[in-house]
Design an enzyme around this catalytic site. Structure first.
Site, PDB file in Angstrom:
ATOM      1  N   ARG A 123     -52.087  28.905 -19.860  1.00  0.00           N
ATOM      2  CA  ARG A 123     -52.382  27.621 -19.206  1.00  0.00           C
ATOM      3  C   ARG A 123     -53.235  27.824 -17.956  1.00  0.00           C
ATOM      4  NH1 ARG A 123     -46.613  26.216 -18.663  1.00  0.00           N
ATOM      5  NH2 ARG A 123     -47.247  24.735 -17.072  1.00  0.00           N
ATOM      6  N   ARG A 149     -39.532  28.400 -12.403  1.00  0.00           N
ATOM      7  CA  ARG A 149     -39.272  27.047 -12.897  1.00  0.00           C
ATOM      8  C   ARG A 149     -38.847  27.078 -14.363  1.00  0.00           C
ATOM      9  NH1 ARG A 149     -44.072  22.632 -13.118  1.00  0.00           N
ATOM     10  NH2 ARG A 149     -44.381  23.394 -15.237  1.00  0.00           N
ATOM     11  N   LYS A 156     -48.667  19.666  -8.360  1.00  0.00           N
ATOM     12  CA  LYS A 156     -49.297  18.349  -8.390  1.00  0.00           C
ATOM     13  C   LYS A 156     -48.326  17.248  -8.819  1.00  0.00           C
ATOM     14  CE  LYS A 156     -51.870  19.650 -12.508  1.00  0.00           C
ATOM     15  NZ  LYS A 156     -50.760  19.525 -13.445  1.00  0.00           N
ATOM     16  N   ARG A 161     -38.770  23.550 -20.316  1.00  0.00           N
ATOM     17  CA  ARG A 161     -40.038  23.293 -21.004  1.00  0.00           C
ATOM     18  C   ARG A 161     -40.414  24.486 -21.857  1.00  0.00           C
ATOM     19  NH1 ARG A 161     -44.609  20.685 -17.204  1.00  0.00           N
ATOM     20  NH2 ARG A 161     -45.867  22.025 -18.554  1.00  0.00           N
ATOM     21  N   ARG A 172     -58.988  16.598 -17.536  1.00  0.00           N
ATOM     22  CA  ARG A 172     -58.858  18.052 -17.467  1.00  0.00           C
ATOM     23  C   ARG A 172     -60.099  18.762 -17.993  1.00  0.00           C
ATOM     24  NH1 ARG A 172     -52.782  18.375 -17.495  1.00  0.00           N
ATOM     25  NH2 ARG A 172     -52.262  20.539 -17.197  1.00  0.00           N
TER      26      ARG A 172
HETATM   27  P1  ADP Z   1     -49.176  21.932 -16.252  1.00  0.00           P
HETATM   28  O1  ADP Z   1     -50.137  21.306 -15.286  1.00  0.00           O
HETATM   29  O2  ADP Z   1     -48.082  22.677 -15.581  1.00  0.00           O
HETATM   30  O3  ADP Z   1     -49.835  22.770 -17.312  1.00  0.00           O
HETATM   31  P2  ADP Z   1     -48.661  19.329 -17.641  1.00  0.00           P
HETATM   32  O4  ADP Z   1     -47.319  18.726 -17.836  1.00  0.00           O
HETATM   33  O5  ADP Z   1     -49.633  18.596 -16.775  1.00  0.00           O
HETATM   34  O6  ADP Z   1     -48.383  20.800 -17.063  1.00  0.00           O
HETATM   35  O7  ADP Z   1     -49.360  19.565 -19.074  1.00  0.00           O
HETATM   36  C1  ADP Z   1     -48.697  20.216 -20.127  1.00  0.00           C
HETATM   37  C2  ADP Z   1     -49.589  20.343 -21.355  1.00  0.00           C
HETATM   38  O8  ADP Z   1     -49.972  19.042 -21.817  1.00  0.00           O
HETATM   39  C3  ADP Z   1     -50.930  21.055 -21.129  1.00  0.00           C
HETATM   40  O9  ADP Z   1     -50.802  22.464 -21.204  1.00  0.00           O
HETATM   41  C4  ADP Z   1     -51.771  20.482 -22.283  1.00  0.00           C
HETATM   42  O10 ADP Z   1     -51.462  21.114 -23.518  1.00  0.00           O
HETATM   43  C5  ADP Z   1     -51.273  19.038 -22.390  1.00  0.00           C
HETATM   44  N1  ADP Z   1     -52.128  18.102 -21.600  1.00  0.00           N
HETATM   45  C6  ADP Z   1     -51.751  17.358 -20.528  1.00  0.00           C
HETATM   46  N2  ADP Z   1     -52.788  16.643 -20.041  1.00  0.00           N
HETATM   47  C7  ADP Z   1     -53.858  16.950 -20.833  1.00  0.00           C
HETATM   48  C8  ADP Z   1     -55.234  16.563 -20.838  1.00  0.00           C
HETATM   49  N3  ADP Z   1     -55.738  15.716 -19.929  1.00  0.00           N
HETATM   50  N4  ADP Z   1     -56.045  17.106 -21.793  1.00  0.00           N
HETATM   51  C9  ADP Z   1     -55.571  17.948 -22.712  1.00  0.00           C
HETATM   52  N5  ADP Z   1     -54.304  18.368 -22.752  1.00  0.00           N
HETATM   53  C10 ADP Z   1     -53.437  17.880 -21.832  1.00  0.00           C
END
Ligand code: ADP
Length: 188
Positions: free
Chosen positions: A143, A126, A13, A132, A87
């Site tokens: 996740r 990745r 995404k 990360r 989310r």
């Molecule tokens: P991915 O989709 O690969 O898990 P992201 O960079 O989108 O990676 O998110 C990394 C982390 O950031 C998530 O695992 C969560 O802990 C936190 N996070 C990001 N967006 C949200 C959200 N909308 N609500 C809660 N936690 C979030």
């Protein structure tokens, strides 16, 4: 135009959000990137978020909602692509209220779908070069689980609102981009 892109970790995404943001001149708001930058600044939001992120869990809704309310207010009349927010259902309800208060709404929600095993493979690869701290096999699995439990109900939520576009996320970056563009065209 206000878009949301969602999909399980590893579905690509972020990559597609970047492509769409330059194609339609939209601001790309990745909550993962915003939170990582808060952590590196050592802000109170960053400090609160860090342990949840390292464990592969969601940061509490109230932290995200406070952060996004300010961000969205400042970008009220701008074209946006949201990546990683909302989310959870409470976040989606909160986003609704924030947008409504600013006389805005989401135009479309793009949901990227992909086979779970393929995604885990992609993310482990990745993890070798992303640096990360949450790209290790155990945290990736966590996740994914969090996505199916807490985020995937948003698919039905946005189907009910008639704005969901489902896209097969398996294929080349270019193929997926073209699928998204075609669906956006026929949706408009
Ligand atoms: P991915 O989709 O690969 O898990 P992201 O960079 O989108 O990676 O998110 C990394 C982390 O950031 C998530 O695992 C969560 O802990 C936190 N996070 C990001 N967006 C949200 C959200 N909308 N609500 C809660 N936690 C979030």
């Amino acid at each position: 135009m206000k878009l949301l892109i969602m999909g399980p970790p590893g579905a690509g995404k972020g990559t597609q959000a970047k492509i769409l943001s330059s194609k339609f001149n939209l601001i790309h708001l990745s909550t993962g990137d915003i939170l990582r930058s808060e952590i590196s600044k050592g802000s109170s939001t960053g400090i609160e978020a860090q342990s949840y992120m390292n464990a592969g869990n969601l940061v509490p809704d109230k932290v995200l909602l406070a952060m996004m309310e300010t961000t969205l207010k400042n970008l009220n009349d701008k074209g946006l692509i949201l990546d990683g927010f909302p989310r959870t259902i409470p976040q989606a309800e909160g986003l609704n209220t924030i947008l409504k208060n600013n006389s805005q709404e989401l135009d479309a929600v793009i949901s990227l779908t992909a086979d779970e095993n393929e995604l885990v493979e992609r993310l482990i690869k990745r993890g070798h070069d992303s640096g990360r701290s949450d790209d290790t096999p155990e945290i990736i699995k966590q996740r994914q689980e969090v996505y199916w439990k807490q985020t995937s109900p948003l698919v039905d939520y946005y189907i009910d609102k008639n704005i969901l576009i489902e896209i097969d996320g398996i294929g080349s970056i270019n193929e997926i981009k073209n699928r998204i563009l075609e669906s956006l065209n026929s949706h408009a």
